[in-house]
Motif scaffolding. Structure first.
Motif, PDB file in Angstrom:
ATOM      1  N   ALA A 141       5.055 -58.577 -25.470  1.00 36.24           N
ATOM      2  CA  ALA A 141       4.909 -59.169 -24.131  1.00 36.24           C
ATOM      3  C   ALA A 141       3.945 -58.320 -23.314  1.00 36.24           C
ATOM      4  O   ALA A 141       4.350 -57.398 -22.605  1.00 36.24           O
ATOM      5  CB  ALA A 141       6.268 -59.267 -23.441  1.00 36.24           C
ATOM      6  N   THR A 142       2.658 -58.617 -23.420  1.00 33.83           N
ATOM      7  CA  THR A 142       1.681 -57.822 -22.673  1.00 33.83           C
ATOM      8  C   THR A 142       0.887 -58.696 -21.701  1.00 33.83           C
ATOM      9  O   THR A 142       1.298 -58.872 -20.563  1.00 33.83           O
ATOM     10  CB  THR A 142       0.722 -57.094 -23.633  1.00 33.83           C
ATOM     11  OG1 THR A 142       0.168 -58.034 -24.569  1.00 33.83           O
ATOM     12  CG2 THR A 142       1.430 -56.002 -24.400  1.00 33.83           C
ATOM     13  N   ILE A 143      -0.218 -59.261 -22.147  1.00 36.68           N
ATOM     14  CA  ILE A 143      -1.144 -59.886 -21.188  1.00 36.68           C
ATOM     15  C   ILE A 143      -1.471 -61.326 -21.571  1.00 36.68           C
ATOM     16  O   ILE A 143      -2.618 -61.749 -21.524  1.00 36.68           O
ATOM     17  CB  ILE A 143      -2.445 -59.068 -21.067  1.00 36.68           C
ATOM     18  CG1 ILE A 143      -3.056 -58.774 -22.446  1.00 36.68           C
ATOM     19  CG2 ILE A 143      -2.193 -57.780 -20.328  1.00 36.68           C
ATOM     20  CD1 ILE A 143      -4.399 -58.077 -22.391  1.00 36.68           C
ATOM     21  N   VAL A 144      -0.486 -62.093 -21.939  1.00 37.49           N
ATOM     22  CA  VAL A 144      -0.741 -63.474 -22.330  1.00 37.49           C
ATOM     23  C   VAL A 144      -1.252 -64.282 -21.136  1.00 37.49           C
ATOM     24  O   VAL A 144      -0.698 -64.215 -20.034  1.00 37.49           O
ATOM     25  CB  VAL A 144       0.539 -64.113 -22.914  1.00 37.49           C
ATOM     26  CG1 VAL A 144       1.666 -64.113 -21.895  1.00 37.49           C
ATOM     27  CG2 VAL A 144       0.275 -65.512 -23.414  1.00 37.49           C
ATOM     28  N   PRO A 145      -2.344 -65.028 -21.324  1.00 39.04           N
ATOM     29  CA  PRO A 145      -2.878 -65.833 -20.223  1.00 39.04           C
ATOM     30  C   PRO A 145      -2.105 -67.145 -20.075  1.00 39.04           C
ATOM     31  O   PRO A 145      -2.389 -68.118 -20.763  1.00 39.04           O
ATOM     32  CB  PRO A 145      -4.334 -66.087 -20.638  1.00 39.04           C
ATOM     33  CG  PRO A 145      -4.306 -66.021 -22.131  1.00 39.04           C
ATOM     34  CD  PRO A 145      -3.219 -65.049 -22.507  1.00 39.04           C
ATOM     35  N   THR A 146      -1.130 -67.179 -19.209  1.00 41.13           N
ATOM     36  CA  THR A 146      -0.314 -68.368 -19.014  1.00 41.13           C
ATOM     37  C   THR A 146      -0.128 -68.675 -17.533  1.00 41.13           C
ATOM     38  O   THR A 146       0.142 -67.751 -16.741  1.00 41.13           O
ATOM     39  CB  THR A 146       1.070 -68.208 -19.672  1.00 41.13           C
ATOM     40  OG1 THR A 146       1.924 -69.272 -19.240  1.00 41.13           O
ATOM     41  CG2 THR A 146       1.717 -66.884 -19.282  1.00 41.13           C
ATOM     42  N   PRO A 147      -0.255 -69.932 -17.143  1.00 45.13           N
ATOM     43  CA  PRO A 147       0.002 -70.293 -15.738  1.00 45.13           C
ATOM     44  C   PRO A 147       1.470 -70.201 -15.365  1.00 45.13           C
ATOM     45  O   PRO A 147       1.819 -70.330 -14.191  1.00 45.13           O
ATOM     46  CB  PRO A 147      -0.497 -71.742 -15.655  1.00 45.13           C
ATOM     47  CG  PRO A 147      -0.445 -72.255 -17.056  1.00 45.13           C
ATOM     48  CD  PRO A 147      -0.728 -71.076 -17.931  1.00 45.13           C
ATOM     49  N   LEU A 148       2.353 -69.975 -16.362  1.00 49.26           N
ATOM     50  CA  LEU A 148       3.780 -69.869 -16.089  1.00 49.26           C
ATOM     51  C   LEU A 148       4.205 -68.435 -15.813  1.00 49.26           C
ATOM     52  O   LEU A 148       5.381 -68.177 -15.541  1.00 49.26           O
ATOM     53  CB  LEU A 148       4.591 -70.423 -17.275  1.00 49.26           C
ATOM     54  CG  LEU A 148       4.258 -71.849 -17.736  1.00 49.26           C
ATOM     55  CD1 LEU A 148       5.209 -72.286 -18.837  1.00 49.26           C
ATOM     56  CD2 LEU A 148       4.320 -72.818 -16.571  1.00 49.26           C
ATOM     57  N   GLY A 149       3.289 -67.469 -15.886  1.00 50.11           N
ATOM     58  CA  GLY A 149       3.625 -66.070 -15.632  1.00 50.11           C
ATOM     59  C   GLY A 149       3.766 -65.789 -14.146  1.00 50.11           C
ATOM     60  O   GLY A 149       2.900 -66.177 -13.347  1.00 50.11           O
ATOM     61  N   LEU A 371      -7.700 -58.030 -11.184  1.00 45.07           N
ATOM     62  CA  LEU A 371      -7.425 -58.475 -12.552  1.00 45.07           C
ATOM     63  C   LEU A 371      -7.215 -57.307 -13.519  1.00 45.07           C
ATOM     64  O   LEU A 371      -6.214 -57.288 -14.253  1.00 45.07           O
ATOM     65  CB  LEU A 371      -8.547 -59.401 -13.035  1.00 45.07           C
ATOM     66  CG  LEU A 371      -8.407 -59.951 -14.456  1.00 45.07           C
ATOM     67  CD1 LEU A 371      -7.082 -60.687 -14.628  1.00 45.07           C
ATOM     68  CD2 LEU A 371      -9.570 -60.892 -14.793  1.00 45.07           C
ATOM     69  N   PRO A 372      -8.101 -56.300 -13.549  1.00 46.12           N
ATOM     70  CA  PRO A 372      -7.841 -55.158 -14.447  1.00 46.12           C
ATOM     71  C   PRO A 372      -6.532 -54.441 -14.096  1.00 46.12           C
ATOM     72  O   PRO A 372      -5.827 -53.970 -14.985  1.00 46.12           O
ATOM     73  CB  PRO A 372      -9.052 -54.245 -14.223  1.00 46.12           C
ATOM     74  CG  PRO A 372     -10.107 -55.128 -13.698  1.00 46.12           C
ATOM     75  CD  PRO A 372      -9.403 -56.179 -12.890  1.00 46.12           C
ATOM     76  N   MET A 373      -6.244 -54.354 -12.790  1.00 45.97           N
ATOM     77  CA  MET A 373      -4.999 -53.712 -12.367  1.00 45.97           C
ATOM     78  C   MET A 373      -3.789 -54.498 -12.879  1.00 45.97           C
ATOM     79  O   MET A 373      -2.812 -53.916 -13.381  1.00 45.97           O
ATOM     80  CB  MET A 373      -4.952 -53.630 -10.841  1.00 45.97           C
ATOM     81  CG  MET A 373      -3.742 -52.911 -10.294  1.00 45.97           C
ATOM     82  SD  MET A 373      -3.719 -52.954  -8.493  1.00 45.97           S
ATOM     83  CE  MET A 373      -3.292 -54.670  -8.202  1.00 45.97           C
ATOM     84  N   GLN A 374      -3.842 -55.821 -12.788  1.00 47.40           N
ATOM     85  CA  GLN A 374      -2.746 -56.663 -13.277  1.00 47.40           C
ATOM     86  C   GLN A 374      -2.565 -56.499 -14.784  1.00 47.40           C
ATOM     87  O   GLN A 374      -1.442 -56.315 -15.272  1.00 47.40           O
ATOM     88  CB  GLN A 374      -3.034 -58.128 -12.947  1.00 47.40           C
ATOM     89  CG  GLN A 374      -1.980 -59.085 -13.497  1.00 47.40           C
ATOM     90  CD  GLN A 374      -2.434 -60.530 -13.469  1.00 47.40           C
ATOM     91  OE1 GLN A 374      -3.513 -60.850 -12.965  1.00 47.40           O
ATOM     92  NE2 GLN A 374      -1.622 -61.410 -14.006  1.00 47.40           N
ATOM     93  N   LEU A 375      -3.655 -56.561 -15.525  1.00 40.92           N
ATOM     94  CA  LEU A 375      -3.572 -56.441 -16.984  1.00 40.92           C
ATOM     95  C   LEU A 375      -3.104 -55.047 -17.394  1.00 40.92           C
ATOM     96  O   LEU A 375      -2.322 -54.894 -18.337  1.00 40.92           O
ATOM     97  CB  LEU A 375      -4.927 -56.766 -17.611  1.00 40.92           C
ATOM     98  CG  LEU A 375      -5.475 -58.176 -17.340  1.00 40.92           C
ATOM     99  CD1 LEU A 375      -6.797 -58.379 -18.059  1.00 40.92           C
ATOM    100  CD2 LEU A 375      -4.484 -59.240 -17.751  1.00 40.92           C
ATOM    101  N   THR A 376      -3.565 -54.031 -16.683  1.00 41.62           N
ATOM    102  CA  THR A 376      -3.131 -52.663 -16.971  1.00 41.62           C
ATOM    103  C   THR A 376      -1.628 -52.510 -16.813  1.00 41.62           C
ATOM    104  O   THR A 376      -0.952 -51.875 -17.627  1.00 41.62           O
ATOM    105  CB  THR A 376      -3.855 -51.673 -16.037  1.00 41.62           C
ATOM    106  OG1 THR A 376      -5.257 -51.724 -16.287  1.00 41.62           O
ATOM    107  CG2 THR A 376      -3.358 -50.243 -16.259  1.00 41.62           C
ATOM    108  N   SER A 377      -1.070 -53.097 -15.758  1.00 34.25           N
ATOM    109  CA  SER A 377       0.366 -52.960 -15.497  1.00 34.25           C
ATOM    110  C   SER A 377       1.199 -53.521 -16.638  1.00 34.25           C
ATOM    111  O   SER A 377       2.297 -53.034 -16.918  1.00 34.25           O
ATOM    112  CB  SER A 377       0.728 -53.661 -14.179  1.00 34.25           C
ATOM    113  OG  SER A 377       0.612 -55.068 -14.291  1.00 34.25           O
ATOM    114  N   ASN A 378       0.691 -54.550 -17.318  1.00 33.69           N
ATOM    115  CA  ASN A 378       1.411 -55.147 -18.437  1.00 33.69           C
ATOM    116  C   ASN A 378       1.125 -54.439 -19.755  1.00 33.69           C
ATOM    117  O   ASN A 378       2.001 -54.332 -20.612  1.00 33.69           O
ATOM    118  CB  ASN A 378       1.053 -56.626 -18.558  1.00 33.69           C
ATOM    119  CG  ASN A 378       1.719 -57.467 -17.490  1.00 33.69           C
ATOM    120  OD1 ASN A 378       2.935 -57.543 -17.414  1.00 33.69           O
ATOM    121  ND2 ASN A 378       0.924 -58.093 -16.645  1.00 33.69           N
TER     122      ASN A 378
END
Length: 428
Positions: A141-149, A371-378
Motif C-alpha cells: 500500500a504505497t502510491i496507487v493512483p486512485t480517485p478513491l484514495g 505531489l512529491p510530498m504526498q507520494l513521499t508520505s506514502n
C-alpha cells in the motif's frame, strides 16, 4: 493531539501579540473564543467537502470486508500467481498486485494481513522465504493512483481541481506508475540479494496471526469493491456535466451490494444488521482521517495567525528555482517525520494546506511541491520500524521489525528517488 495543541498555542500566542485569529463575520465577537470557533468552522468545512467522501469510502470498504467481497477480489486476482513457480518472479508480481488491491482496501495494515492470509499458500508452494514475503507485502500500500484514495481527494480539493480524477489521471499517475514499476524491479534484485547473503534465518509464518478469509461469498461479489472506481471513471469520461460525485456513486454501490446480500442470505434482519458495519467504518474514517485533517488545519490556522506563512512566502519570492527547492525541502521533511513517526498521512495533511498559499505568493506551481510530498508520505511509511504495517507483518513472521525494514527500505528509497526525479523533470 500534538497538532491540535500546536494550533491552539499558536493562535493564542497570536492573540497575545495583538493579531486576530478570525476577522469580519467569521469572528465570534470574543477574541479569546475565536480559536475554538476556528476549529468548529474547520470541522464543518472538512465534513462538507472531502470529509464526507472519506467517511463514505471507509464505510463502504468496511462493508465489503464484512460480506466477503474484498476477499473474492483478492482470490480472483491472485489465482494466476499459482502458476508462477519462481519465488523471485513472484516478488514484483505480488508487489504490483498488492498495490492494485490497495485501491479497494485503504488500510495498509489490513491489506498486508489479508495478503499474507490469502497468498501465503502460493508463496510457500513457490518456496519464497518468509522474510521476502514479509518485505514485499509490507510495501504493497504505497502510491496507487486512485480517485478513491482519501489523500487524493484532499489533494485535489486543496489544489483546486473540480474532479479528483483530473488530478489522479493527469498528475498523480504520471509520476506514481513509473515509480511503482521501479520499486517492483528493485524488489526483485534486493530480496534475491538478501536471501543469498543472509542464508537461512529463523523466520516462519505464524498462521494463528492471520485473518480468516470469508469463503461464503459467491465469486461474482468481486464486482462490488471495484464498482465505485469503475462508475467514477465512467461518469468522469462521459458525463462530466453531471453533478454525480464519489459520495453518490459509493452509496449507490453500497445499496446494490446490500440488496444482493439480502437476496443471497434470504434473511432481511441479518442483512440489515450487517449495515451497521458501514456506519462503524465511517466512524473509523472520521477518527483516522477527518480528525487528522482538522488537526492539521488547526496548526495551519495558528501559523497563519502568527504570520509565519507570509514570512515563508517572502523568503522564497523571486528566488531562482524556488519550486525545486521547496519540493526538496517539504519532501525531505515529510520523509524524515514519516520515518520517525511511522505515519505518512499525518505529515501530508499537516503540510498540504500550506502549499497553495506559499506557492501562490512565491509564484510557483503548487503541484510541484504538493505531489512529491504526498507520494513521499506514502512511500516512506513502510521503511519505518514503528509503522503499523511493519509491526503487524513482523508479528506474523515472528521477527524483529528491523528485519522487515531491511527488506523494505531499499525498494522504497528507490521509489522516493524516482518520485523526486520524475517530479523535477515534469514540473521544473
Amino acid at each position: 493531539v500534538v497538532l491540535f495543541a500546536a494550533g491552539f498555542l499558536l493562535m493564542y500566542a497570536a492573540l497575545i501579540m495583538g493579531s486576530d485569529v478570525l476577522v469580519g463575520k467569521d469572528a465570534s465577537g470574543l477574541a479569546w473564543a475565536d480559536p475554538f470557533k476556528a476549529v468548529k468552522d474547520l470541522f464543518i468545512k472538512q465534513y462538507a467537502n472531502a470529509g464526507l467522501i472519506i467517511l463514505t469510502l471507509f464505510g463502504f470498504a468496511a462493508y465489503m470486508s464484512k460480506i466477503g467481497a474484498n476477499d473474492k477480489v483478492i482470490e480472483l486476482l491472485s489465482r494466476p500467481l499459482a502458476a508462477v513457480k519462481s519465488p523471485y518472479i513472484l516478488v514484483p508480481l505480488v508487489f504490483w498486485l498488492g498495490t492494485l488491491l490497495s485501491i479497494i482496501i485503504p488500510s495498509a495494515a489490513s491489506l498486508a494481513v489479508i495478503l499474507m492470509a490469502t497468498l501465503y499458500p502460493v508463496l510457500k508452494a513457490a518456496k519464497m522465504t518468509p522474510l521476502t514475503a514479509a518485505g514485499v507485502i509490507a510495501t504493497t500500500a504505497t502510491i496507487v493512483p486512485t480517485p478513491l484514495g482519501g489523500d487524493n481527494v484532499v489533494a485535489a480539493r486543496v489544489l483546486g481541481f473540480d474532479h479528483v480524477v483530473d488530478y489522479v489521471f493527469y498528475h498523480h499517475a504520471v509520476i506514481s506508475i513509473p515509480a511503482i514499476i521501479v520499486m517492483g524491479i528493485v524488489h526483485y534484485f534486493w530480496q534475491k540479494h538478501l536471501d543469498r547473503t543472509e542464508g537461512a534465518i529463523n523466520a516462519a509464518v505464524d498462521e494463528s496471526e492471520l485473518r480468516q478469509v470469508n469463503a461464503d461469498a459467491p465469486a461474482w461479489y468481486a464486482v462490488f469493491p471495484v464498482l465505485p472506481l469503475g462508475l467514477t471513471i465512467f461518469f468522469w469520461a462521459f458525463f462530466k456535466h453531471a453533478k454525480v460525485g464519489l459520495v453518490e456513486i459509493t452509496l449507490f454501490s453500497f445499496a446494490l451490494a446490500f440488496i444482493a446480500e439480502t437476496i443471497r442470505r434470504r434473511d432481511v434482519k441479518a442483512a440489515m444488521k450487517d449495515v451497521s458495519t458501514f456506519f462503524n467504518g465511517m466512524g473509523d474514517g472520521f477518527s483516522k482521517v477527518v480528525v487528522l485533517i482538522v488537526a492539521a488545519s488547526t496548526m495551519v490556522a495558528g501559523l497563519k495567525a502568527m504570520g509565519l506563512i507570509d514570512a515563508i512566502s517572502g523568503l522564497v519570492t523571486g528566488v531562482e528555482n524556488a519550486g525545486a527547492g521547496l519540493m526538496l525541502v517539504f519532501s525531505g521533511i515529510t520523509a524524515l517525520i514519516t520515518f520517525v513517526s511511522g505515519s505518512g498521512n499525518a505529515v501530508f495533511y499537516s503540510f498540504i494546506e500550506l502549499i497553495p498559499q506559499i506557492a501562490d505568493k512565491a509564484g510557483i506551481d503548487p503541484i510541484m511541491v504538493a505531489l512529491p510530498m504526498q507520494l513521499t508520505s506514502n512511500v516512506i511509511r513502510a521503511a519505518s520500524p514503528v509503522a503499523a504495517v511493519v509491526i503487524i507483518v513482523a508479528a506474523v513472521v515472528k521477527v524483529n521489525p528491523l528485519m522487515v525494514v531491511k527488506r523494505t527500505c531499499v525498494p522504497l528509497l528507490s521509489g522516493f528517488a524516482a518520485v523526486l526525479l520524475l517530479s523535477l523533470i515534469r514540473y521544473a
